[in-house]
Enzyme design. Structure first.
Site, PDB file in Angstrom:
ATOM      1  N   SER A  92       0.954  -1.198  -0.034  1.00 55.98           N
ATOM      2  CA  SER A  92       0.073   0.063   0.006  1.00 55.98           C
ATOM      3  C   SER A  92       0.765   1.207   0.008  1.00 55.98           C
ATOM      4  CB  SER A  92      -0.977  -0.058   1.150  1.00 55.98           C
ATOM      5  OG  SER A  92      -2.087   1.120   1.035  1.00 55.98           O
ATOM      6  N   ASP A 214      -9.881  -4.334  -5.894  1.00 55.63           N
ATOM      7  CA  ASP A 214      -9.237  -3.709  -4.969  1.00 55.63           C
ATOM      8  C   ASP A 214      -9.969  -2.196  -4.851  1.00 55.63           C
ATOM      9  OD1 ASP A 214      -7.801  -2.003  -3.288  1.00 55.63           O
ATOM     10  OD2 ASP A 214      -5.711  -3.131  -4.028  1.00 55.63           O
ATOM     11  N   HIS A 242      -7.271  -5.339  -0.722  1.00 55.12           N
ATOM     12  CA  HIS A 242      -6.279  -4.656  -0.758  1.00 55.12           C
ATOM     13  C   HIS A 242      -4.958  -5.126   0.261  1.00 55.12           C
ATOM     14  CE1 HIS A 242      -3.855  -1.089  -1.351  1.00 55.12           C
ATOM     15  NE2 HIS A 242      -3.963  -0.749   0.132  1.00 55.12           N
TER      16      HIS A 242
END
Length: 268
Positions: A92, A214, A242
């Site tokens: 991320s 996602d 995610h």
């Protein structure tokens, strides 16, 4: 650096692989993935300042007003451990932190694995990041009003697997363990960041791992990253959401291992 970022190391091997967690998490989010690499690599785990077992006294809003402050920490960790030609695996927001660190210290990280990367979360003209600015404003306002409810909403969005309520609860609990003021600050820095220009001339080989469906970093964003990092590789995982390091660790391990093996074969 070891105490500041709660650095832990295990495993053996000539090459090092450093795992960097995403927003609201800590190094425990890699517990299902990192051990798979300990037989061939020195595995390094750490917590960003403000997360997990990091030294909260080291947090400084001025330093961490952009992702560059977190990237500087990564470079300092790497320098203290004498890392060269290391592998960086960033989930991320840490995907962009890894790119910044690789540019700050060329040669330290020569392979980057970007899990669910996004250079900008907010839509901008023809660029689709996944969120309108007003949506981010509402999210940040909710974090001020009810941090626990905000944590549950964001965790649900990130996990993206409604049948895996235990993962939503784990991620929400991780958010809630953080100091709310620091967590809100990091959320603002994360969701307002714009690292599109930093995708140019990345001094490393890059693998992009893209999850299906996602909501945080949609596939169009992953494809955008691939198109702008010359020579980068793209793998679309079957995993949804995610956080494949939590929801699909075996698939995540296999994808990283296959790419590293292919890179070794090319360089043999």
């Amino acid at each position: 650096m070891g105490l500041r970022n709660n650095v832990r190391m295990f495993g053996s091997g000539e090459s090092a692989i450093l795992f960097a967690h995403g927003y609201g998490c800590d190094q425990t989010m890699w517990r299902h993935v990192a051990p798979a690499f300990e037989h061939m690599h020195r595995v390094i785990l750490f917590d960003h300042v403000g997360a997990g077992g990091s030294d909260l006294a080291a947090w400084n809003p001025a330093k961490y007003q952009s992702l560059h402050g977190y990237a500087e920490d990564v470079v300092e960790i790497g320098s203290s451990l004498g890392l060269r030609d290391a592998i960086f695996v960033g989930h991320s927001v840490s995907a962009m932190i890894g790119i910044l660190a690789a540019k700050m210290a060329p040669g330290m990280f020569t392979k980057l694995v970007l899990v669910g990367p996004s250079p900008r979360y907010i839509n901008d003209g023809e660029y689709f990041g996944g969120f309108e600015a007003t949506e981010i404003d509402r999210l940040m306002a909710l974090s001020e009003e009810d941090f626990r409810d905000w944590s549950i909403q964001v965790a649900s969005l990130a996990i993206g697997n409604p049948e895996r309520s235990e993962l939503v609860e784990e991620l929400a609990a991780s958010f809630c363990r953080a100091d709310p003021a620091i967590a809100r600050h990091f959320a603002h820095v994360t969701f307002s960041s714009d690292n599109r220009r930093d995708l140019e001339a990345v001094p490393a080989k890059v693998l992009i791992l893209q999850c299906s469906n996602d909501a945080i970093a949609p596939e169009v964003v992953g494809r955008y990253v691939q198109a702008r990092i010359a020579g980068s590789d793209f793998v679309r995982l079957r995993a949804t959401g995610h956080c494949p390091n939590l929801s699909a660790p075996e698939e995540t391990i296999s994808a990283i291992r296959a790419w590293l093996d292919s890179e070794r074969a090319v360089n043999a």
